[in-house]
Design a protein around this motif. Structure first.
Motif, PDB file in Angstrom:
ATOM      1  N   GLU A 159       0.827  -1.204   0.000  1.00 12.18           N
ATOM      2  CA  GLU A 159       0.000   0.000   0.000  1.00 12.18           C
ATOM      3  C   GLU A 159       0.862   1.256   0.000  1.00 12.18           C
ATOM      4  N   LEU A 185      -5.425   6.042  -2.140  1.00 10.21           N
ATOM      5  CA  LEU A 185      -4.531   4.973  -1.759  1.00 10.21           C
ATOM      6  C   LEU A 185      -4.305   4.038  -2.944  1.00 10.21           C
ATOM      7  N   CYS A 195      -2.639   0.181  -4.046  1.00  9.47           N
ATOM      8  CA  CYS A 195      -2.170  -1.136  -3.646  1.00  9.47           C
ATOM      9  C   CYS A 195      -1.572  -1.804  -4.864  1.00  9.47           C
ATOM     10  N   TRP A 244     -10.110  -3.446   0.647  1.00 11.81           N
ATOM     11  CA  TRP A 244      -9.456  -2.521   1.565  1.00 11.81           C
ATOM     12  C   TRP A 244     -10.086  -2.683   2.944  1.00 11.81           C
ATOM     13  N   CYS A 298      -4.550  -3.343   2.332  1.00 11.22           N
ATOM     14  CA  CYS A 298      -5.010  -4.001   1.118  1.00 11.22           C
ATOM     15  C   CYS A 298      -4.926  -5.509   1.329  1.00 11.22           C
ATOM     16  N   THR A 347      -0.971   1.412   5.392  1.00 14.89           N
ATOM     17  CA  THR A 347      -0.562   2.799   5.232  1.00 14.89           C
ATOM     18  C   THR A 347      -1.436   3.666   6.130  1.00 14.89           C
TER      19      THR A 347
END
Length: 125
Positions: free
Chosen positions: A6, A20, A22, A36, A96, A119
């Motif tokens: 991530e 975000l 991944c 997620w 992820c 993250t």
């Protein structure tokens, strides 16, 4: 090696946006649904969003529906989470995860065999 990584987290003010990313490797990405999750301090890990492979259908937690959008690019082995109208309660570590099949599990209670390291997303003024 199978892994998901991530990126894209950070500090954002309430009402702001983040995306975000991944990045997956080591497996046939297009064969798996991707999800997620997030976990805030003192709380259980909760599912946020999931995207299927063949149908492209998505599923969202009630708390994020209408604000977050999950998408994927199978050619790039990448899944995204666009987060808009962020709230303080969205603060969490976001993960992820790979489903063990091609369809999202209802209520995020499926089997997830690979996870990223997470993250941090912090929403604060």
């Amino acid at each position: 090696q199978l892994q998901v990584v991530e990126s894209g987290g950070g500090l954002v003010q309430p009402g702001g946006s983040l995306r975000l990313t991944c990045a997956a490797s080591g497996f046939t990405f297009s064969n798996y649904a991707m999800s997620w999750f997030r976990q805030a301090p003192g709380k259980e890990r909760e599912g946020v969003a999931c995207i299927n492979t063949y149908s492209g259908l998505t599923n969202y937690a009630d708390s994020v529906r209408g604000r977050f959008t999950i998408s994927r690019d199978n050619a790039k082995n990448t899944v995204y989470l666009q987060m808009n109208s962020l709230k303080r309660e969205d603060t969490a570590v976001y993960y992820c995860a790979r489903e063990n099949t091609f369809v999202c599990s209802g209520n995020f209670r499926g089997r997830y065999d690979y996870w990223g390291q997470g993250t941090q997303v912090t929403v604060s003024s």
